[in-house]
Design an enzyme around this catalytic site. Structure first.
Site, PDB file in Angstrom:
ATOM      1  N   GLY A 189       0.809  -1.219   0.000  1.00  0.00           N
ATOM      2  CA  GLY A 189       0.000   0.000   0.000  1.00  0.00           C
ATOM      3  C   GLY A 189       0.836   1.260   0.000  1.00  0.00           C
ATOM      4  O   GLY A 189       0.488   2.251   0.629  1.00  0.00           O
ATOM      5  N   GLY A 190       1.952   1.233  -0.703  1.00  0.00           N
ATOM      6  CA  GLY A 190       2.733   2.464  -0.897  1.00  0.00           C
ATOM      7  C   GLY A 190       2.160   3.228  -2.071  1.00  0.00           C
ATOM      8  O   GLY A 190       1.029   2.968  -2.507  1.00  0.00           O
TER       9      GLY A 190
ATOM     10  N   HIS B  77       6.749   2.940   3.156  1.00  0.00           N
ATOM     11  CA  HIS B  77       7.987   3.691   3.092  1.00  0.00           C
ATOM     12  C   HIS B  77       7.941   4.885   2.153  1.00  0.00           C
ATOM     13  O   HIS B  77       8.755   5.800   2.275  1.00  0.00           O
ATOM     14  CB  HIS B  77       9.147   2.778   2.756  1.00  0.00           C
TER      15      HIS B  77
ATOM     16  N   GLY C 233      12.884  14.571  -0.665  1.00  0.00           N
ATOM     17  CA  GLY C 233      13.329  15.590  -1.617  1.00  0.00           C
ATOM     18  C   GLY C 233      12.356  15.977  -2.686  1.00  0.00           C
ATOM     19  O   GLY C 233      12.133  17.158  -2.927  1.00  0.00           O
TER      20      GLY C 233
ATOM     21  N   HIS D 197      23.122   6.013  -1.056  1.00  0.00           N
ATOM     22  CA  HIS D 197      22.882   7.457  -0.998  1.00  0.00           C
ATOM     23  C   HIS D 197      24.055   8.115  -0.305  1.00  0.00           C
ATOM     24  O   HIS D 197      24.528   7.622   0.716  1.00  0.00           O
ATOM     25  CB  HIS D 197      21.587   7.752  -0.243  1.00  0.00           C
TER      26      HIS D 197
ATOM     27  N   ARG E   4      21.838  19.056  -1.007  1.00  0.00           N
ATOM     28  CA  ARG E   4      22.838  19.417  -1.999  1.00  0.00           C
ATOM     29  C   ARG E   4      22.181  20.126  -3.174  1.00  0.00           C
ATOM     30  O   ARG E   4      22.748  21.047  -3.750  1.00  0.00           O
ATOM     31  CB  ARG E   4      23.597  18.179  -2.467  1.00  0.00           C
TER      32      ARG E   4
ATOM     33  N   GLU F   6       8.994   0.288  -6.514  1.00  0.00           N
ATOM     34  CA  GLU F   6      10.364  -0.135  -6.240  1.00  0.00           C
ATOM     35  C   GLU F   6      10.513  -1.657  -6.297  1.00  0.00           C
ATOM     36  O   GLU F   6      11.596  -2.171  -6.558  1.00  0.00           O
ATOM     37  CB  GLU F   6      10.807   0.407  -4.869  1.00  0.00           C
TER      38      GLU F   6
ATOM     39  N   SER G 119      11.982   8.050  -8.319  1.00  0.00           N
ATOM     40  CA  SER G 119      11.337   6.824  -7.845  1.00  0.00           C
ATOM     41  C   SER G 119       9.957   7.056  -7.254  1.00  0.00           C
ATOM     42  O   SER G 119       9.052   6.264  -7.516  1.00  0.00           O
ATOM     43  CB  SER G 119      12.223   6.058  -6.889  1.00  0.00           C
TER      44      SER G 119
END
Ligand SMILES: Cc1cc2nc3c(=O)[nH]c(=O)nc-3n(C[C@H](O)[C@H](O)[C@H](O)COP(=O)(O)OP(=O)(O)OC[C@H]3O[C@@H](n4cnc5c(N)ncnc54)[C@H](O)[C@@H]3O)c2cc1C
Ligand code: HEM
Ligand code: SF4
Ligand code: FES
Lengths: 661, 246, 245
Positions: free
Chosen positions: A13-14, A43, A49, A257, A273, A398, A414
Site C-alpha cells: 500500500g505504498g 515507506h 526531496g 545514498h 545538496r 520499487e 522513484s
C-alpha cells in the site's frame, strides 16, 4: 480455510500499490490492498526531496521537456534501463504531478519576481516570470540537466502518499493492513492470489483474485546500514522469486545514498545538496569539485557516493566512535531557507545528533556517510508491468524491475515511478483483471494454504542451536562489507558462499515461543530465509557481472563494458530446496535505442568499453534527423523508438511559453 | 570539533507493559529490562536491542525509525510520544516506563491498531478533495497562491500517529470523539482551493458533539503533537466557522 | 411536525437530511453564558470589595445599585431583579455545561486516570472546573436565592452579620474560591476555544488575575468578618452613614 475473493489484489500500500488500486477501481473492479503496516506508514512516506516531472514552470526549468528528462534518466541508468519504459514514464510524469495536485498535494508554488538561490556554493538571484506565479515549483537534484524536482518542503513522499491514500479511501478501495503476503498462489501458469499471514493473530488467509500485483517496495534491509524503513525486507520480491516461475531483474543494482546521517542512518535529503549544500572533509575542505569539476556535489548518487568513500580511503575522513564519516554543510544556505525548505533535515539533525545545521560555520555541519538507499532490481516485468514469465502477476514501484532505472536511478525519479507505474501498470493490470473470470481452483488454494501452514509448523519444530537474529546480523554485515559500494571477485565469492551457508543454517534454529499467533521471533524465522534468497540474488548477480555500471562498481573491472555487459541480469530460484539462484541474461538491443550508449557526462570519461553498434546507431539517428528536418520532436521520437501508453497518457503536455510543443 | 558523541555507559531500566489480548492465558503485567545505554540511544535502538538479545517476544511497531511515519507512538513515562524520536538520555533517572498508546485497539505489548481508526476517521470526515468539475491533467495546473499552498502544507504534515487522541481527555472519556487529527484534516481541506465544499457541507461532517463541538479544549493534542501542528488554532478556526453555519 | 421529529429521532438529521444545528447553538450558548457570568463576577467581586475602601464606600455602592439616585432611599427590588437575571443565566449555563460533565463513573475514572498519567496542566485544570462548577451549583444557588429573597439585607452591617453571626462565612469562603477558580479556568478555556488571544500570554495574565481576585476577595471577606465580630452585639441593626460618624 479463510478465503477472501476480489477482482484485483494488490500487495503493498505504498504509492505504487495505492495508485494502482485507484486504476482498478476506476474500471469498477473490487479491489483489495493488503499491507504489512497501515498504508500511510508505507515507506513512500519517507521520501523527502521530491518528484521529477518536466513541467518547466520555473526559469531554472526553462526548456525542459520529456526529451531532456528522458536523456537524464537513461544517462543516470548508465544505459541499463529499458528506454521504451523510460519514454512511457517521462510522458506520463507531468500528468501524474498535475493529477496529484488535483488530489490535494500542496506542491510548493512559484512566486513571481526575484528569488535568491544557492548555486555552486554561491548566492545567485533568479527572476521568476509573472506567468509562472502560483505554478508548481521545482528544485535542483543530482544528475538532472534542469531543475525538475517538484516538492513539498522536505516531506514530499508524505504529502503524496496521503493524497493518494485519501483518494483510494474515497473510492472505497478495501484496505487490509497488518497482513503479510508470504506466498503467491499459482497453478504453474498464472498467479491467482497470495497466502497472507495476519500479523495480529497469526491467522493464514488466502486472498484470491483475477490478477495479483506486487508493490511491496525495496529490499534495502538486507544491508546493515540502510536508509530504508525496517519493513523494507524484500518479502514481496522474495515470494515472487519463490514461485520458481517469476524472475527478478538486475538484483545487483543497489543504490547508495551519499548523505544519510551518522550513526542513525536517517536520510538527509538530496535536496540539501540540490539547494546548494556542500560536502566537506576532516579539514573542512570542499572536495567534490576536485573529483567532479562539472556537477560537483550534484553528480549522480553512485558517483558522489564512490567519491566520498574514495576520499575517506585517501585519509580525509573524520574519525568518530562510529567509524569515519564526512561533513554535509548546509549552513551556507542561511537559517531562513533551512527553516522553510529543509525543516525536516534540521529536525533530524537536532533530534538525533543535537546539531542545528543552520548554525554558522563548522558548528552546523552534519556527519554523513554513504549507505544503502534504493533497490533498482525487482520482479522483472514487461512494459505493461506483467511478469515476463508468470501470467497474472504484475509488479509496480520499487518492487519491480520495470526497468526505468537500469543501474542507477535518479533522485526524484522513484516516487515519480511509483505513481506513474501505478497509473500505467495499474491500467494494464485493471484491463487484465477486467477481461478475466475468476476461475480459481480450490484445491490449488488449499494446497498452498497447507504448504504454508506446514512450513510454519516446521519452523516451530526446528530444534537446532543457531539463532535467527545472529544469522540476520551476519547477512547484513556481509552485504555491507562485501556487496557494498566497492565490490570485487574475492569478496563477492566469500559473500555468496557464506550466504548459502547462512540459508542452510536458518533451518537449524530454535524458536523459543511455540505459538503460531502473534510471535515476533516466528516472523523473523520465516522472513530471514526469504531475505537471504534476495541477498544471494544480489551477491551472485554482482559476482557474475564483471564490469562496472551505475551503482554496481567492481574494483577489479572498473570499466563499463558495453561490449559484453549491455544486458539485464535475470535470476530465478529453480527449486525450493536450491541454495543459490540461477542466473541468465536478457540482451539490450542497441539497434532499437533512441539514445545509444555514450559517456554520461559525469564520472570517469575513459572508463567505457564501447560497443561498435553504439556508434552505428548514433550515426543512423543523426542521419535520420538530417534527412527529416521538418519533423517535430514528437514525430522524430515516434520514428526512432515507438512506444504505447494506455488512456490519454500519451497526450502532449502543456507548458507555459512552449504550450504543446 | 563537535559534541556529537556524548558519553554513555550507564545502566538504564526499561519497564514495559506486557500483554497479548488475543491470548487467553496472558495476564497484563510490567516487565523490567535493564540495559546499558549507548551514546545517542533512542527508544528504537533500546527496544530493538531488548528484542534481539533479551526477549524475542516483545512486540512494538517501528517502521521509518526517523519520526516520519507515525508508527511508534507510545506512552513514555506518562507522555504519549514517538519512541523513535526519544533519546534515552532525556531521562536523567534512567528509568523509562513504556505503555501502549491508549484509546486504540490494543494488539500486543506496545503495539496498537492505529490503521483501522485512521482509515475510518478519513472516511468519517471525508478527508479528501471533493471536486466534481472535469480535469484534464495534460494542461497546466491551477495556479495556487504560494503562501496558501505553504499554509495547507503546514496542516498536511499530520502523520496520523494518534498521539493527539491518546493525549486527549475528551477522547479518553468519549470514544466517539473524532479528535484533533480529524478536525485538523477538515480544516486542511476547507483551506484548499481544489476542494469545492462549502462550510455547510463540512458542518454535515463534524457539526455535532462527537465532532467540533465535542472538543473541550484540554489542549493535550497541541502540547503533545510531535509535528507541532497548530491544532488549537485550527480547531478554533473550524469552531468559529461551524457555529456560523445556518 | 410530528413526523419531522421522528425523522430526527431515527437519523439524527432533519427532513432535508441535514444535521441539526442545535449542537452549534448549545456550544455557543454555553460559552456566551459563561462569558456573561465571568464579566458579571469580575465586577461583582470588585464591588463587593469596596468594603476595603471603607463602610461608606460600600454603603454608597449598595445604594447606587438600589438606584437611590432615582428613588429616595433606594429600592432593594432592583437588586432582586439583578439577582434573578444572574440566576437565569447561571442556571442556563449550568444546564449547558452539565452536558460536558462526566456522565458515568467510567467516564469520570477514565478522566482521572488519564490526567494522572499525562500530568498535563490544561487537562488537570478541568478537574478544578467540574468540581468548582458542581460546588457552585449549591453554593451559588444559596447565595443567589438569598439575594433574591432578601435584597434589602445588603450593606456593611447586614452583610457582615450574615457572614459572621449567621455563620455563612464558610459558604462564602468556598463560593469565593470556587467562583474565582471556575471563572479563571472558564475564561482561559473561552480564549483558547475560540482562538481570541495567544495562549501562553493569556494563561499568564489569567493566572495574575486569579491571584488578584482571590486576594481582594479573601481580604474583604476578612474585613466583613471583623466588622461582623465587632457588630455582633448589635446584630440586625442597619448601617447609616450618620451613625458611623
Ligand atoms: C529515506 C528515503 C528517502 C527517499 N526520498 C526520495 C525522494 O526524495 N524522491 C524519490 O523519488 N524517491 C525517494 N525515495 C525512494 C522512494 O520513496 C521509494 O522508492 C518509493 O516510495 C517506493 O514506493 P512503493 O510504492 O514502490 O513502495 P513502498 O512505499 O515501500 O510500499 C511498500 C508497501 O508494501 C507493503 N509490503 C511490503 N512487503 C509486504 C508483504 N510481504 N505483504 C504485504 N505487504 C507488504 C508495505 O506495507 C508497504 O505498504 C526515498 C527513499 C528513502 C528510503
Ligand atoms: C452552577 C454553577 C456552575 C456550573 C455547574 C458550571 C459548570 C461548568 C462546567 C462543567 C464547565 C466546563 C464546560 C466544558 O468543559 O466545556 C463550565 C464552563 C465555564 N463556566 Fe461554569 N459553571 C457554573 C457557574 C459558572 C459561573 C458562576 C461562571 C462565571 C463566573 C462560570 C463560567 C464558566 C465559563 C466562562 C466556562 C467556559 C465556557 C466554555 O467552555 O464554553 N460558570 N462551567
Ligand atoms: S495531529 Fe499531531 S498528534 Fe495528531 S495524529 Fe497528527 S501528527 Fe499525530
Ligand atoms: S518509526 Fe516512524 S515515526 Fe517512529
Amino acid at each position: 480455510m479463510k478465503i477472501i475473493y476480489s477482482d484485483a489484489l494488490i500487495v503493498g500500500g505504498g504509492l505504487a500499490g495505492l495508485r494502482s488500486a485507484i486504476a482498478t477501481k476506476e474500471k469498477g473492479l473490487d479491489t483489495i490492498v493488503i499491507s504489512m503496516v497501515p498504508v500511510k506508514r508505507s515507506h513512500s512516506v519517507a521520501a523527502q526531496g521530491g518528484m521529477q516531472a518536466a513541467l518547466a514552470n520555473s526559469v531554472m526549468g526553462e526548456g525542459d521537456n520529456e526529451d531532456v528528462h528522458f536523456a537524464d534518466t537513461v544517462k543516470g541508468s548508465d544505459w541499463g534501463c529499458d528506454q521504451e519504459v523510460a519514454r512511457m514514464f517521462v510522458a506520463t510524469a507531468p500528468k501524474a504531478i498535475r493529477e496529484l495536485a488535483n488530489w490535494g498535494v500542496p506542491w510548493s508554488r512559484i512566486s513571481a519576481g526575484e528569488r535568491t538561490v544557492i548555486m555552486n556554493g554561491q548566492k545567485e538571484i533568479i527572476q521568476e516570470s509573472q506567468d509562472a506565479h502560483g505554478l508548481i515549483n521545482a528544485r535542483d537534484f543530482g544528475g538532472t540537466k534542469k531543475w525538475r524536482t517538484c516538492y513539498t518542503s522536505d516531506a514530499t513522499g508524505h504529502t503524496m502518499l496521503y493524497a493518494v491514500a485519501n483518494e483510494a479511501l474515497r473510492r472505497n478501495v478495501i484496505i487490509h493492513d497488518r497482513k503479510e503476503a508470504i506466498s503467491i498462489i499459482h497453478d504453474e501458469k498464472k498467479a491467482i492470489g497470495v497466502i497472507a499471514r495476519d500479523l495480529v493473530n497469526g491467522e493464514l488467509i488466502a486472498y484470491v483474485a483475477k490478477g495479483t500485483m506486487i508493490a511491496t517496495g525495496g529490499y534495502g534491509r538486507i544491508y546493515k546500514q540502510s536508509t530504508n524503513a525496517i519493513i523494507c525486507k524484500g518479502i514481496g520480491t522474495a515470494i515472487a522469486l519463490e514461485t520458481g516461475i517469476a524472475t527478478l531483474g538486475n538484483m545487483e543494482a543497489v543504490q547508495f545514498h551519499p548523505t544519510p546521517i551518522v550513526p542513525s542512518a536517517i536520510l538527509l535529503t538530496e535536496g540539501c545538496r540540490g539547494d546548494g549544500g556542500v560536502l566537506r572533509d576532516k579539514d573542512g575542505y570542499r572536495f567534490m569539485p576536485d573529483y567532479e569539476p562539472e556537477k560537483k556535489e550534484l553528480a549522480s548518487r553512485d558517483v558522489v557516493s564512490r567519491r566520498m568513500i574514495q576520499h575517506i580511503r585517501a585519509g580525509k575522513g573524520v574519525p568518530s566512535p562510529y567509524g569515519e564519516h564526512l561533513w554535509l554543510d548546509i549552513s551556507i544556505l542561511g537559517r531562513k531557507h533551512i527553516e522553510k525548505n529543509l525543516r525536516d533535515v534540521q529536525d533530524i539533525a537536532k533530534t538525533f545528533n543535537g546539531i542545528d545545521p543552520a548554525d554558522e560555520g563548522s558548528k552546523g555541519w552534519m556527519p554523513v556517510l554513504p549507505m544503502q538507499h534504493y533497490s533498482m532490481g525487482g520482479v522483472r516485468t514487461k512494459p505493461t508491468g506483467e511478469s515476463t514469465t508468470l501470467d497474472g502477476l504484475f509488479a509496480a514501484g520499487e518492487a519491480a524491475c520495470w526497468d526505468l532505472h537500469g543501474f542507477n536511478r535518479l533522485g526524484g525519479n522513484s516516487v515519480s515511478e511509483a505513481v506513474v507505474s501505478g497509473m500505467i501498470v495499474g491500467e494494464h493490470f485493471a484491463t487484465y483483471c477486467k477481461e478475466r473470470n475468476l476461475n480459481a481452483n480450490t484445491s490449488v488454494i488449499s494446497k498452498f494454504m497447507q504448504k504454508q501452514s506446514d512450513y510454519l509448523n516446521e519452523i516451530l519444530a526446528y530444534n537446532g542451536k543457531e539463532n535467527i537474529f545472529d544469522i540476520k546480523d551476519e547477512m547484513r554485515s556481509i552485504m555491507q562489507e562485501e556487496v557494498g559500494i566497492f565490490r570485487n571477485e574475492e569478496g563477492l565469492q566469500r559473500a555468496v558462499k557464506r550466504l548459502e551457508e547462512l540459508l542452510i543454517m536458518t533451518k537449524q534454529i530454535n524458536v523459543k515461543s511455540k505459538i503460531r499467533g502473534n510471535n515476533p521471533e516466528l516472523n523473523e524465522a520465516y522472513r530471514v530465509p526469504k531475505m537471504l534468497k534476495i541477498a544471494l540474488c544480489v551477491a551472485k548477480g554482482a559476482l557474475e557481472r564483471r564490469e562496472s555500471r551505475g551503482a554496481h562498481y567492481r574494483e577489479d573491472y572498473i570499466k563499463r563494458d558495453d561490449l559484453n555487459w549491455l544486458k539485464r541480469t535475470i535470476t530465478r530460484w529453480e527449486a525450493p530446496e536450491a541454495t543459490t539462484p540461477t542466473i541468465s541474461y536478457e540482451e539490450l538491443d542497441i539497434a532499437k535505442m533512441e539514445l545509444p550508449p555514450a559517456f554520461r557526462g559525469y564520472g570517469r570519461k575513459d572508463s567505457i568499453i564501447e560497443h561498435p553498434q553504439s556508434m552505428e546507431r548514433t550515426q543512423e539517428i543523426e542521419a535520420f534527423k538530417a534527412t527529416h528536418p521538418d519533423m517535430d520532436r514528437f514525430e522524430l521520437q515516434e520514428q526512432l523508438m515507438p512506444f504505447e501508453l494506455p488512456l490519454d497518457y500519451k497526450k502532449k503536455n502543456q507548458r507555459i511559453g512552449a504550450e504543446y510543443a | 570539533m563537535h559534541r556529537v558523541y556524548e558519553d554513555g555507559g550507564r545502566e538504564i531500566v526499561l519497564t514495559i507493559f506486557r500483554h497479548n489480548p488475543n491470548d487467553e492465558d496472558s495476564i497484563p503485567h510490567f516487565q523490567d529490562y535493564p540495559i546499558i545505554e549507548r551514546p545517542g540511544m533512542t527508544l528504537y535502538i533500546a527496544l530493538t536491542q531488548i528484542y534481539t538479545s533479551m526477549d524475542h517476544d516483545v512486540s512494538f511497531d517501528f517502521v521509518c525509525r526517523a519520526g516520519i511515519c507515525g508508527s511508534c507512538a507510545m506512552v513514555v513515562n506518562g507522555k504519549p510520544r514517538l519512541a523513535c524520536r526519544t533519546l534515552t538520555s532525556e531521562f536523567s533517572e534512567g528509568k523509562i516506563t513504556l505503555l501502549p498508546l491508549p484509546t486504540f485497539q490494543h494488539i500486543k505489548d506496545l503495539s496498537v491498531d492505529t490503521g483501522t481508526f485512521m482509515n475510518a476517521m478519513t472516511k468519517r470526515v471525508e478527508g479528501w478533495i471533493v471536486n466534481n468539475s472535469p480535469q484534464d491533467i495534460s494542461t497546466i495546473e491551477k495556479p495556487i497562491d504560494p503562501e496558501l499552498s505553504d499554509e495547507i502544507f503546514e496542516l498536511d504534515r499530520c502523520i496520523e500517529c494518534g498521539i493527539c487522541l491518546a493525549s486527549c481527555a475528551t477522547k479518553v472519556m468519549r470514544p466517539n470523539f473524532v479528535g484533533a487529527v480529524g478536525l485538523n484534516r477538515v480544516a486542511r481541506f476547507s483551506l484548499d482551493p481544489h476542494d469545492s465544499r462549502s462550510d455547510e457541507e463540512f458542518y454535515e461532517l463534524i457539526g455535532d458533539d462527537d465532532g467540533i463541538f465535542g472538543c473541550m479544549s484540554f489542549m493535550g493534542c497541541q502540547d503533545h503533537c510531535p509535528k507541532h501542528l497548530p491544532l488549537q488554532k485550527q480547531i478554533a478556526y473550524m469552531r468559529n466557522k461551524m457555529v456560523k453555519v445556518r | 411536525m410530528q413526523k419531522n421529529h421522528l425523522i430526527e429521532l431515527l437519523t439524527q438529521k432533519d427532513n432535508r437530511k441535514k444535521k441539526s444545528k442545535i449542537p452549534a447553538r448549545l456550544d455557543f450558548l454555553q460559552s456566551a453564558t459563561g462569558a456573561v457570568l465571568v464579566l458579571f463576577i469580575m465586577f461583582h467581586l470588585l464591588f463587593e470589595s469596596s468594603i476595603l475602601l471603607g463602610k461608606d464606600a460600600m454603603y454608597a455602592l449598595t445604594k447606587a445599585f438600589e438606584l437611590d439616585f432615582v428613588f429616595k432611599g433606594g429600592e432593594p427590588l432592583f437588586i432582586a431583579f439583578l439577582a434573578f437575571g444572574v440566576f437565569v443565566v447561571f442556571i442556563l449555563h449550568a444546564l449547558l455545561a452539565m452536558r460536558k460533565f462526566p456522565s458515568s463513573y467510567r467516564e469520570y475514572s477514565a478522566y482521572r486516570l488519564h490526567a494522572k498519567m499525562i500530568q498535563h496542566e490544561d487537562t488537570s485544570l478541568w478537574f478544578i472546573q467540574i468540581t468548582t462548577g458542581f460546588m457552585m451549583f449549591f453554593l451559588g444557588s444559596i447565595h443567589l436565592y438569598t439575594m433574591m429573597t432578601q435584597p434589602d439585607k445588603i450593606g456593611p452591617f447586614a452583610s457582615a452579620d450574615r457572614i459572621y453571626s449567621d455563620t455563612m462565612w464558610p459558604m462564602y469562603l468556598l463560593l469565593l474560591v470556587s467562583v474565582v477558580l471556575h471563572a479563571s479556568v472558564g475564561l482561559y478555556r473561552l480564549i483558547i476555544k475560540w482562538g481570541w488571544f495567544e495562549r501562553e500570554k493569556s494563561k499568564w495574565m489569567i493566572k495574575a488575575a486569579t491571584i488578584f481576585y482571590l486576594g481582594i476577595g479573601l481580604v474583604s471577606l476578612g474585613v466583613y468578618m471583623k466588622i461582623g465580630y465587632e457588630h455582633r452585639g448589635e446584630y440586625g441593626k442597619r448601617y447609616t452613614v450618620e451613625a458611623n460618624k
